[in-house]
Design a protein around this motif. Structure first.
Motif, mmCIF file in Angstrom:
data_model
loop_
_atom_site.group_PDB
_atom_site.id
_atom_site.type_symbol
_atom_site.label_atom_id
_atom_site.label_comp_id
_atom_site.label_asym_id
_atom_site.label_seq_id
_atom_site.Cartn_x
_atom_site.Cartn_y
_atom_site.Cartn_z
ATOM 1 N N ALA A 102 36.276 -3.489 40.699
ATOM 2 C CA ALA A 102 35.434 -4.531 40.108
ATOM 3 C C ALA A 102 35.075 -4.185 38.671
ATOM 4 C CB ALA A 102 34.161 -4.707 40.939
ATOM 5 N N GLY A 103 34.885 -2.892 38.389
ATOM 6 C CA GLY A 103 34.580 -2.471 37.026
ATOM 7 C C GLY A 103 35.737 -2.718 36.079
ATOM 8 N N ALA A 104 36.960 -2.451 36.551
ATOM 9 C CA ALA A 104 38.133 -2.688 35.713
ATOM 10 C C ALA A 104 38.270 -4.171 35.382
ATOM 11 C CB ALA A 104 39.385 -2.186 36.424
ATOM 12 N N GLN A 105 38.035 -5.020 36.375
ATOM 13 C CA GLN A 105 38.114 -6.455 36.134
ATOM 14 C C GLN A 105 37.010 -6.907 35.185
ATOM 15 O OE1 GLN A 105 38.203 -8.926 39.654
ATOM 16 N NE2 GLN A 105 37.506 -10.734 38.530
ATOM 17 N N ALA A 106 35.787 -6.403 35.404
ATOM 18 C CA ALA A 106 34.663 -6.793 34.545
ATOM 19 C C ALA A 106 34.899 -6.366 33.098
ATOM 20 C CB ALA A 106 33.367 -6.186 35.080
ATOM 21 N N ALA A 107 35.453 -5.178 32.909
ATOM 22 C CA ALA A 107 35.717 -4.708 31.548
ATOM 23 C C ALA A 107 36.691 -5.632 30.836
ATOM 24 C CB ALA A 107 36.260 -3.288 31.588
ATOM 25 N N ARG A 108 37.718 -6.089 31.536
ATOM 26 C CA ARG A 108 38.689 -7.010 30.932
ATOM 27 C C ARG A 108 38.012 -8.322 30.545
ATOM 28 N NH1 ARG A 108 41.948 -4.950 35.199
ATOM 29 N NH2 ARG A 108 41.494 -6.791 36.474
ATOM 30 N N GLU A 109 37.125 -8.792 31.406
ATOM 31 C CA GLU A 109 36.487 -10.081 31.162
ATOM 32 C C GLU A 109 35.444 -10.001 30.041
ATOM 33 O OE1 GLU A 109 36.979 -11.784 35.723
ATOM 34 O OE2 GLU A 109 35.094 -10.876 35.088
ATOM 35 N N PHE A 110 34.580 -9.015 30.079
ATOM 36 C CA PHE A 110 33.531 -8.909 29.071
ATOM 37 C C PHE A 110 34.094 -8.573 27.694
ATOM 38 C CE2 PHE A 110 30.775 -8.622 32.803
ATOM 39 C CZ PHE A 110 29.745 -9.479 32.419
ATOM 40 N N ALA A 111 35.307 -8.040 27.660
ATOM 41 C CA ALA A 111 35.951 -7.795 26.363
ATOM 42 C C ALA A 111 36.065 -9.070 25.542
ATOM 43 C CB ALA A 111 37.342 -7.189 26.579
ATOM 44 N N ASN A 112 36.068 -10.229 26.213
ATOM 45 C CA ASN A 112 36.202 -11.501 25.514
ATOM 46 C C ASN A 112 34.994 -11.854 24.654
ATOM 47 O OD1 ASN A 112 38.799 -12.395 26.597
ATOM 48 N ND2 ASN A 112 37.749 -12.544 28.561
ATOM 49 N N ILE A 113 33.844 -11.232 24.914
ATOM 50 C CA ILE A 113 32.647 -11.577 24.143
ATOM 51 C C ILE A 113 32.130 -10.367 23.361
ATOM 52 C CG2 ILE A 113 31.950 -13.488 25.623
ATOM 53 C CD1 ILE A 113 29.963 -11.559 26.962
ATOM 54 N N LEU A 114 32.973 -9.349 23.201
ATOM 55 C CA LEU A 114 32.610 -8.167 22.428
ATOM 56 C C LEU A 114 33.279 -8.204 21.061
ATOM 57 C CD1 LEU A 114 32.971 -5.347 25.115
ATOM 58 C CD2 LEU A 114 30.901 -6.566 24.446
ATOM 59 N N SER A 115 32.620 -7.632 20.078
ATOM 60 C CA SER A 115 33.235 -7.509 18.770
ATOM 61 C C SER A 115 34.409 -6.543 18.857
ATOM 62 C CB SER A 115 32.217 -7.003 17.751
ATOM 63 O OG SER A 115 31.714 -5.732 18.127
ATOM 64 N N VAL A 116 35.435 -6.799 18.106
ATOM 65 C CA VAL A 116 36.603 -5.919 18.086
ATOM 66 C C VAL A 116 36.302 -4.796 17.110
ATOM 67 C CG1 VAL A 116 39.082 -5.749 17.709
ATOM 68 C CG2 VAL A 116 38.097 -7.870 18.619
ATOM 69 N N SER A 117 35.740 -3.738 17.643
ATOM 70 C CA SER A 117 35.315 -2.628 16.790
ATOM 71 C C SER A 117 35.201 -1.374 17.639
ATOM 72 C CB SER A 117 33.962 -2.948 16.147
ATOM 73 O OG SER A 117 32.986 -3.204 17.149
ATOM 74 N N PRO A 118 35.288 -0.215 17.029
ATOM 75 C CA PRO A 118 35.154 1.024 17.794
ATOM 76 C C PRO A 118 33.710 1.266 18.198
ATOM 77 C CG PRO A 118 35.319 1.509 15.463
ATOM 78 C CD PRO A 118 35.562 0.033 15.608
ATOM 79 N N LEU A 119 33.513 2.148 19.166
ATOM 80 C CA LEU A 119 32.172 2.580 19.493
ATOM 81 C C LEU A 119 31.541 3.240 18.273
ATOM 82 C CD1 LEU A 119 32.728 4.218 23.007
ATOM 83 C CD2 LEU A 119 31.507 2.092 22.541
ATOM 84 N N PRO A 120 30.251 3.034 18.076
ATOM 85 C CA PRO A 120 29.608 3.675 16.928
ATOM 86 C C PRO A 120 29.502 5.185 17.069
ATOM 87 C CG PRO A 120 27.992 2.548 18.291
ATOM 88 C CD PRO A 120 29.344 2.156 18.813
ATOM 89 N N TYR A 121 29.684 5.683 18.316
ATOM 90 C CA TYR A 121 29.502 7.109 18.573
ATOM 91 C C TYR A 121 30.161 7.431 19.908
ATOM 92 C CZ TYR A 121 27.026 11.473 19.658
ATOM 93 O OH TYR A 121 26.714 12.772 19.990
ATOM 94 N N GLY A 122 30.805 8.595 20.005
ATOM 95 C CA GLY A 122 31.313 9.071 21.285
ATOM 96 C C GLY A 122 32.732 8.666 21.607
ATOM 97 N N PRO A 123 33.251 9.136 22.762
ATOM 98 C CA PRO A 123 34.648 8.909 23.125
ATOM 99 C C PRO A 123 34.911 7.513 23.677
ATOM 100 C CG PRO A 123 33.544 10.121 24.863
ATOM 101 C CD PRO A 123 32.540 9.967 23.758
ATOM 102 N N HIS A 124 36.075 6.979 23.356
ATOM 103 C CA HIS A 124 36.533 5.723 23.940
ATOM 104 C C HIS A 124 37.276 5.999 25.246
ATOM 105 C CE1 HIS A 124 35.723 3.915 20.017
ATOM 106 N NE2 HIS A 124 35.910 2.737 20.578
ATOM 107 N N VAL A 125 37.062 5.152 26.224
ATOM 108 C CA VAL A 125 37.892 5.152 27.431
ATOM 109 C C VAL A 125 38.902 4.024 27.349
ATOM 110 C CG1 VAL A 125 37.920 4.887 29.940
ATOM 111 C CG2 VAL A 125 36.097 6.217 28.846
ATOM 112 N N LEU A 126 38.443 2.869 26.927
ATOM 113 C CA LEU A 126 39.309 1.702 26.783
ATOM 114 C C LEU A 126 39.552 1.482 25.293
ATOM 115 C CD1 LEU A 126 37.509 -0.597 29.390
ATOM 116 C CD2 LEU A 126 39.459 0.939 29.756
#
Length: 272
Positions: A102-126
């Motif tokens: 469910a988390g993998a699906q939610a991450a794909r969906e919520f990506a649609n309303i996120l700015s296309v930018s890196p995290l301001p701090y820390g490691p990326h997973v996606l």
């Protein structure tokens, strides 16, 4: 916190009941609601036209869909005193595996309303997505003094996460967290301190996680294989949690998760 919009999501996956908690922070303050598991419901219950700078999801955020991967960030908080107080579930089998999916699906969906930018701090997973993993029970649990847990019992008939939430509000820890984020507006404090719904509370802790992550005032525990937990600032941890964390790291470094050797620096920082 500036004008950036931040999002906290307690990912539910019931097909029949509304079990997804949403909490957001923007120029208009804090909003919170409970919605269903479909993307149409979730998107429809968020403020229209808002692009979020960062989202914290209460669900496994992993770099690979391999269901057999055990996760170091889960195991480090699974035993010892953490087991009795605020341990996470394991997400490579049973209900935990369903939450991972469910988390993998939610991450794909919520990506649609996120700015296309890196995290301001820390490691990326996606890659390229400002999405992090929150775990509310551990976030709250490490903040509580050891003496608080003497009053916890399953017989009181309250879910552990709700009991933890009521403790951090009642002891003034929530107000301390908001103050550290320079969120001193009365309406913001009320949104956090007066929440009573189980799923809304979880979403609000996810939102707090996003707030601390945006500020870079966090502890990040995990590895590139299994992902990372984002937790509150080190100096706010109770002494028992500091000691237990360092012990757990030393154990798992030698056995299941060699990559945890890198966490010893975090453990030393916590102990300072």
């Amino acid at each position: 916190m500036g004008s950036q919009a931040l999002l906290g999501v307690d990912v539910g996956f019931s097909a029949r009941r509304k079990t997804t908690g949403l909490a957001w922070f923007s120029g208009s303050g804090v909003g919170v609601t409970v919605t269903g598991s479909s993307w149409s419901e979730r998107k429809g219950d968020l403020p229209a036209g808002v692009e979020f700078r960062l989202a914290a999801l209460d669900a496994p955020i992993v770099p690979t869909p391999d269901a057999s991967n055990r996760r170091g960030c889960e195991y480090i908080f699974y035993g010892g005193a953490f087991a009795r107080r605020c341990r996470p579930g394991l997400s490579h089998h049973g209900r935990g595996l369903r939450l991972r999916q469910a988390g993998a699906q939610a991450a794909r969906e919520f990506a649609n309303i996120l700015s296309v930018s890196p995290l301001p701090y820390g490691p990326h997973v996606l890659a390229g997505l400002p999405i992090i993993e929150a775990f509310p029970n551990t976030f709250m649990g490490v903040l509580l003094p050891e003496s608080s847990f003497l009053s916890w019992s399953k017989t009181i008939g309250v879910p552990k996460s709700d009991w933890l939430y009521e403790q951090i509000v009642g002891l003034g820890i929530m107000r301390k967290l908001l103050g550290r984020l320079t969120l001193n507006d009365r309406s913001v404090a009320d949104a956090f301190e007066q929440a009573t719904n189980h799923d809304e509370r979880a979403a609000l802790i996810c939102l707090l996680t996003a707030m601390f992550a945006a500020k870079g005032d966090v502890v990040i525990v995990g590895d590139d294989l299994g992902g990372w937990f984002w937790l509150p600032p080190t100096e706010l941890w109770a002494s028992w949690a500091q000691d237990e964390f360092e012990l757990a790291v030393s154990i798992h470094q030698k056995t299941n998760f060699p990559a945890t050797a890198a966490w010893m620096e975090t453990a030393r920082q916590i102990g300072q």
